[in-house]
Write a protein that holds these residues in place. Sequence first.
Motif, PDB file in Angstrom:
ATOM      1  N   HIS A  26       0.840  -1.207   0.000  1.00  0.00           N
ATOM      2  CA  HIS A  26       0.000   0.000   0.000  1.00  0.00           C
ATOM      3  C   HIS A  26       0.874   1.255   0.000  1.00  0.00           C
ATOM      4  CE1 HIS A  26      -2.968   3.046   0.898  1.00  0.00           C
ATOM      5  NE2 HIS A  26      -2.408   3.308   2.061  1.00  0.00           N
ATOM      6  N   HIS A  28       0.970   5.522  -1.985  1.00  0.00           N
ATOM      7  CA  HIS A  28       0.273   6.523  -2.795  1.00  0.00           C
ATOM      8  C   HIS A  28       1.217   6.999  -3.894  1.00  0.00           C
ATOM      9  CE1 HIS A  28      -3.090   6.905   0.157  1.00  0.00           C
ATOM     10  NE2 HIS A  28      -2.144   6.463   0.978  1.00  0.00           N
ATOM     11  N   MET A 280      -9.100  -0.046   5.790  1.00  0.00           N
ATOM     12  CA  MET A 280      -8.162   0.685   6.641  1.00  0.00           C
ATOM     13  C   MET A 280      -9.047   1.530   7.554  1.00  0.00           C
ATOM     14  SD  MET A 280      -5.708   1.664   3.420  1.00  0.00           S
ATOM     15  CE  MET A 280      -4.376   2.213   4.452  1.00  0.00           C
ATOM     16  N   TRP A 347      -0.007   1.106  10.241  1.00  0.00           N
ATOM     17  CA  TRP A 347      -0.521   2.212   9.423  1.00  0.00           C
ATOM     18  C   TRP A 347      -0.244   3.585  10.042  1.00  0.00           C
ATOM     19  CZ3 TRP A 347      -6.476   3.332   8.798  1.00  0.00           C
ATOM     20  CH2 TRP A 347      -6.666   4.282   7.787  1.00  0.00           C
ATOM     21  N   ASP A 377       3.062   3.098   2.757  1.00  0.00           N
ATOM     22  CA  ASP A 377       2.168   4.253   2.683  1.00  0.00           C
ATOM     23  C   ASP A 377       2.866   5.480   2.099  1.00  0.00           C
ATOM     24  OD1 ASP A 377      -0.366   5.417   2.970  1.00  0.00           O
ATOM     25  OD2 ASP A 377      -0.611   4.531   4.946  1.00  0.00           O
TER      26      ASP A 377
HETATM   27 ZN    ZN Z   1      -2.530   5.303   2.594  1.00  0.00          ZN
END
Ligand code: ZN
Length: 437
Positions: A26, A28, A280, A347, A377
């Motif tokens: 995961h 971006h 999430m 996270w 992330d």
């Molecule tokens: Zn994220």
Amino acid sequence: TTDSYQTGLTNQVRGILDETPAWDLHTHLYPPTFGTPLSGTGQSAADANGLMLWGIDELLTYHYLVAEVFRVVPSRVLPYADFWQMSKREQADHIWQHLFLERSPISEACRGVLTTLQRLGLDPADKDLDGYRKWFAQQEPDDHIDRVMQAAGVCRITMTNDVFDDNERQRWLADPTVGGDSRFAPVLRFDALLCDWPAAARQLADWGYRTSETPSPDCIAEVQRFLREWIDRTGAIYCAVSLPPTFRFEGPEDTQLSSVIFREAVLPTLAERNLAMALMIGVVRGVNPRLSIAGDGVEKADVSSICRLCTDFPQNRFMVTLLSRENQHEFTVAARKFDNLMPFGCWWFLNNPSLIEEMTRMRMELLGTSFAPQHSDARVLEQIVYKWAHSREIIAKVLADKYAEVSRAGWPISDEVIRRDAKLLLHDNFQEFIAGR
Ligand code: ZN
Ligand code: REL
């Protein structure tokens, strides 16, 4: 002695983890086909709204650091609006000055910039922002991605392809091959469907789907059509949403709009396409909206809703990560109960050494090697370098402790065994879970 045995083991495990390629499940991040605001030396022209963020100015203006700089130069001194009006370069100068030069950069997000510079062959002790800028400007984005992935030990980067983001959506519509870079795997993300159905229904209607605020059977069929079209267009390897801590799923009779859409439109479509659903949960958006994307917070989520989903939808697979530390034990126990539940990553606010260590240790003690310990992330390409360096170090430490314990009980540990486990943790558990094997 036991001490030198332990040190030797930790080094052995660290060495093997460093050599084991990770699938970053995961991020971006985007390839250059989605445009980049910083063109480097290359052929590609700069695109102010481009989605591929990279380089020192982006690293310094990471929203984690924006939140931190307002603690040091409060909005009483520099109003939020003034900060947001500054150019990216000015914001980076401001953050560099206050978080790096005038204070020690010991927070995890600050330290991350240092590790990243160092591992890319730059010297953090230079403290020479313009020198770093020059170096980045000399990189060609496309080759730079290879070099960064190499330095991070990452073999595949998973994107977050938000269908409700107009900038991104237009790029998929304009160019069907935009997602064709095999280093990047697409993920269809659609928070609005579950977080704000009335708004999503209006948006879908605008795009030509016959949706209405009350989800009639026809409307549900249209949402399914929408999902199938975008799963096909993006080639998504799983679908994802982030949800507030208030998210609840209470079974077949639950009449909340999010539950109806989830139960009747989303999950059947994903089951039909054999795609896992990533949840999430725990983000409170806009606790301080004046900080924009840096202004989100965290609260405890409801683990029993996750158990309910896993029970009611045995044909679906759920990858789940929770933002609150207080949820982690209950959630890890839930993962022992459901083979269609894969805990992943530490996270955001949990992605700090002390919490990564605590969570990874607990997960190993309760789940053995059957989970996906980390994701980056990353929002800025080079961040994968520090996120994976810092995490690998902690995973190695915890794993070495566990090996020491079993070897004291007479169980032999070899390079081969460590290699097998490292591959499961950094790559295969995720790969096999999304494949449905
Ligand atoms: Zn994220
Ligand atoms: O995927 C998400 O919803 C979050 O990870 C992001 O919204 C968040 O801002 C991210 O940068 C956290 O690391």
